[in-house]
Design an enzyme around this catalytic site. Structure first.
Site, PDB file in Angstrom:
ATOM      1  NE  ARG A 167      10.056  30.622  30.994  1.00 14.04           N
ATOM      2  CZ  ARG A 167      11.028  31.083  29.995  1.00 14.04           C
ATOM      3  NH1 ARG A 167      10.829  31.139  28.817  1.00 14.04           N
ATOM      4  NH2 ARG A 167      12.331  31.196  30.332  1.00 14.04           N
ATOM      5  CB  SER A 242      12.065  29.856  24.548  1.00 16.19           C
ATOM      6  OG  SER A 242      13.194  30.188  25.107  1.00 16.19           O
ATOM      7  CD  GLU A 344       8.069  30.205  26.844  1.00 15.29           C
ATOM      8  OE1 GLU A 344       7.684  29.733  27.787  1.00 15.29           O
ATOM      9  OE2 GLU A 344       8.699  31.158  26.463  1.00 15.29           O
TER      10      GLU A 344
HETATM   11  N1  EPU Z   1      21.668  23.633  23.528  1.00 18.59           N
HETATM   12  C1  EPU Z   1      22.134  22.915  22.568  1.00 18.59           C
HETATM   13  N2  EPU Z   1      22.374  23.486  21.317  1.00 18.59           N
HETATM   14  C2  EPU Z   1      21.953  24.887  21.171  1.00 18.59           C
HETATM   15  C3  EPU Z   1      21.541  25.820  22.418  1.00 18.59           C
HETATM   16  C4  EPU Z   1      21.556  25.080  23.573  1.00 18.59           C
HETATM   17  O1  EPU Z   1      22.323  21.743  22.780  1.00 18.59           O
HETATM   18  O2  EPU Z   1      22.439  25.369  19.889  1.00 18.59           O
HETATM   19  C5  EPU Z   1      21.463  22.904  24.972  1.00 18.59           C
HETATM   20  C6  EPU Z   1      22.811  23.059  25.761  1.00 18.59           C
HETATM   21  O3  EPU Z   1      22.874  21.884  26.432  1.00 18.59           O
HETATM   22  C7  EPU Z   1      22.400  24.177  26.749  1.00 18.59           C
HETATM   23  C8  EPU Z   1      20.949  24.136  27.020  1.00 18.59           C
HETATM   24  O4  EPU Z   1      20.558  23.697  25.535  1.00 18.59           O
HETATM   25  O5  EPU Z   1      23.113  24.067  28.072  1.00 18.59           O
HETATM   26  C9  EPU Z   1      20.393  25.125  27.719  1.00 18.59           C
HETATM   27  O6  EPU Z   1      20.529  26.434  26.660  1.00 18.59           O
HETATM   28  P1  EPU Z   1      20.239  27.658  27.403  1.00 18.59           P
HETATM   29  O7  EPU Z   1      20.919  28.156  28.575  1.00 18.59           O
HETATM   30  O8  EPU Z   1      20.193  28.754  26.281  1.00 18.59           O
HETATM   31  O9  EPU Z   1      18.869  27.794  27.898  1.00 18.59           O
HETATM   32  P2  EPU Z   1      16.994  27.115  27.237  1.00 18.59           P
HETATM   33  O10 EPU Z   1      16.730  25.952  28.373  1.00 18.59           O
HETATM   34  O11 EPU Z   1      17.351  26.673  25.910  1.00 18.59           O
HETATM   35  C10 EPU Z   1      15.650  29.072  28.841  1.00 18.59           C
HETATM   36  C11 EPU Z   1      14.801  29.649  28.515  1.00 18.59           C
HETATM   37  C12 EPU Z   1      15.292  30.969  27.978  1.00 18.59           C
HETATM   38  C13 EPU Z   1      16.266  31.637  28.791  1.00 18.59           C
HETATM   39  C14 EPU Z   1      17.480  30.625  29.096  1.00 18.59           C
HETATM   40  C15 EPU Z   1      18.456  31.124  29.939  1.00 18.59           C
HETATM   41  C16 EPU Z   1      12.616  28.217  28.166  1.00 18.59           C
HETATM   42  C17 EPU Z   1      11.685  27.541  27.252  1.00 18.59           C
HETATM   43  N3  EPU Z   1      13.902  29.088  27.535  1.00 18.59           N
HETATM   44  O12 EPU Z   1      16.369  28.473  27.386  1.00 18.59           O
HETATM   45  O13 EPU Z   1      14.223  31.801  27.577  1.00 18.59           O
HETATM   46  O14 EPU Z   1      16.895  33.033  28.317  1.00 18.59           O
HETATM   47  O15 EPU Z   1      16.670  29.530  29.673  1.00 18.59           O
HETATM   48  O16 EPU Z   1      17.724  31.131  31.315  1.00 18.59           O
HETATM   49  O17 EPU Z   1      12.609  28.035  29.587  1.00 18.59           O
HETATM   50  C18 EPU Z   1      12.432  32.916  26.430  1.00 18.59           C
HETATM   51  O18 EPU Z   1      11.612  32.338  27.031  1.00 18.59           O
HETATM   52  O19 EPU Z   1      12.149  33.659  25.467  1.00 18.59           O
HETATM   53  C19 EPU Z   1      13.899  32.605  26.592  1.00 18.59           C
HETATM   54  C20 EPU Z   1      14.880  32.990  25.684  1.00 18.59           C
END
Ligand code: EPU
Length: 348
Positions: A167, A242, A344
């Protein structure tokens, strides 16, 4: 070129903040941008400072903007001579990112399919280094074409010089204000190369399409289905995706989180070991375990399915309400886990 004064920005930021800009200016070519910034024709006509936006999908206006908001309407998509197996294409900064993803998938090109449905425009994608489902846009970028505001000339910057990280890029740091992205040259491929090892993308694809091989369109459709389940529909609920970055912490900080999770029966802590020895913990998990899912503070809220996303729950949230919620989330995660989340979303 179109210049307007005292403009309502509500439809120009996906959070839907009802703030105003002193002026809003859209240009259609690099030449127009160059004329605008170099020949002084507009001196005195454009309130300062200047702020360049894309789709307004990764920013939070914290109040009225006293200067001029610039926006690119450069929407070309021009194929360039191929290099080996790589198809190359120049995409204007003002092209809607997902329209490019849709085009690539429909043509059978691999590359941006995992980045489908990310809101925003191509120029901003190269600034933010957007990422999702195991892919970052910098992996597809050959060069970033910019207008150099300091030297008043167009430049073409190779991706390797842009300081890409999670990012992050030099455009967000030491180059801020110096370069305006006008187009991005992407490398795509017709060779089979899906990235399916993030989360349950592979599983969901197999459930929908069988054991493969798959097409870029099938991967795109699967990613779209996953995103639609997790993230608010921008047409219905304002957000900037995010809101926080995922924190990278030292091993001892991670061990502390594990201890707290064990003491409090929070279950296993999801985490990823990074090459530099740090540990990435999903911010969504930390926020979730602080009980924030679906919570509201006035008109601002935490998205119930993906708590990393703060939302304009009623459509009438003010910047102050979002900022108050941001502070409250940061404070609770810090108090409980000793980790300080960083937003972010860019605050203007
Ligand atoms: N999780 C929880 N509770 C929840 C949701 C998620 O505990 O309610 C935990 C779970 O362990 C899950 C982990 O969070 O495995 C990761 O969740 P997710 O796969 O949704 O990914 P993220 O790391 O939360 C990032 C990006 C997203 C992108 C997703 C998928 C950032 C800041 N965000 O989210 O980007 O879509 O990965 O690759 O890196 C954006 O930037 O607007 C965005 C949506």
């Amino acid at each position: 070129m179109k210049l307007s004064y005292n403009v309502d920005l509500k439809s120009r930021n996906t959070f839907g903040m009802a703030v105003r800009a002193a002026a809003f200016l859209e240009y259609d070519s690099v030449q127009e941008l160059a004329d605008l910034l170099s020949d002084g024709r507009f001196a005195g006509e454009l309130p300062l400072p200047l702020l360049h936006i894309g789709g307004g999908s990764n920013l939070l206006f914290t109040g009225d903007f006293p200067g001029t908001v610039l926006h690119s309407r450069i929407r070309l998509m021009t194929p360039l001579p191929a290099e080996g197996e790589n198809f190359r294409i120049r995409v204007g900064a003002g092209v809607v990112w997902d329209e490019f993803c849709a085009w690539a998938a429909s043509e059978g090109f691999w590359g941006p399919e995992n980045l489908s449905l990310i809101p925003g425009e191509a120029g901003a994608a190269a600034v933010q280094n957007i990422g999702a489902y195991g892919r970052e846009v910098c992996e597809l970028i050959e060069t970033v074409e910019c207008y150099d505001v300091l030297r008043h000339r167009p430049v073409s910057l190779p991706a390797a010089e842009c300081g890409y990280g999670y990012r992050d890029s030099r455009f967000k740091n030491e180059w801020k204000g110096r370069y305006i992205v006008t187009a991005v040259v992407f490398r795509l491929s017709r060779s089979y190369r899906p990235v399916l090892d993030y989360g349950h993308v592979g599983q969901a694809l197999e459930a929908a399409c069988g054991s493969g091989p798959y097409t870029p369109q099938q991967v795109r459709d699967t990613v779209i289905a996953i995103r639609k389940n997790k993230l608010p529909d921008p047409a219905e609920t304002g957000s900037a995706g995010s809101f926080f970055r995922n924190p990278f912490v030292l091993p001892e900080q991670y061990a502390r989180v594990e201890r707290i999770a064990a003491q409090e029966g929070l279950g296993p802590v999801p985490h990823f070991l990074m090459d530099d020895g740090t540990v990435k913990i999903p911010a969504a998990w930390l926020i979730d375990k602080c009980g924030w899912k679906g919570q509201r503070r006035g008109n601002a809220g935490v998205w119930p399915v993906q708590p990393l996303v703060l939302v304009n729950a009623t459509g009438t949230a003010t910047p102050d309400e979002i900022l108050a919620l941001e502070e409250a989330v940061i404070a609770s995660v810090r108090t409980r886990f000793g980790i300080v989340l960083r937003p972010e979303v860019e605050h203007i």
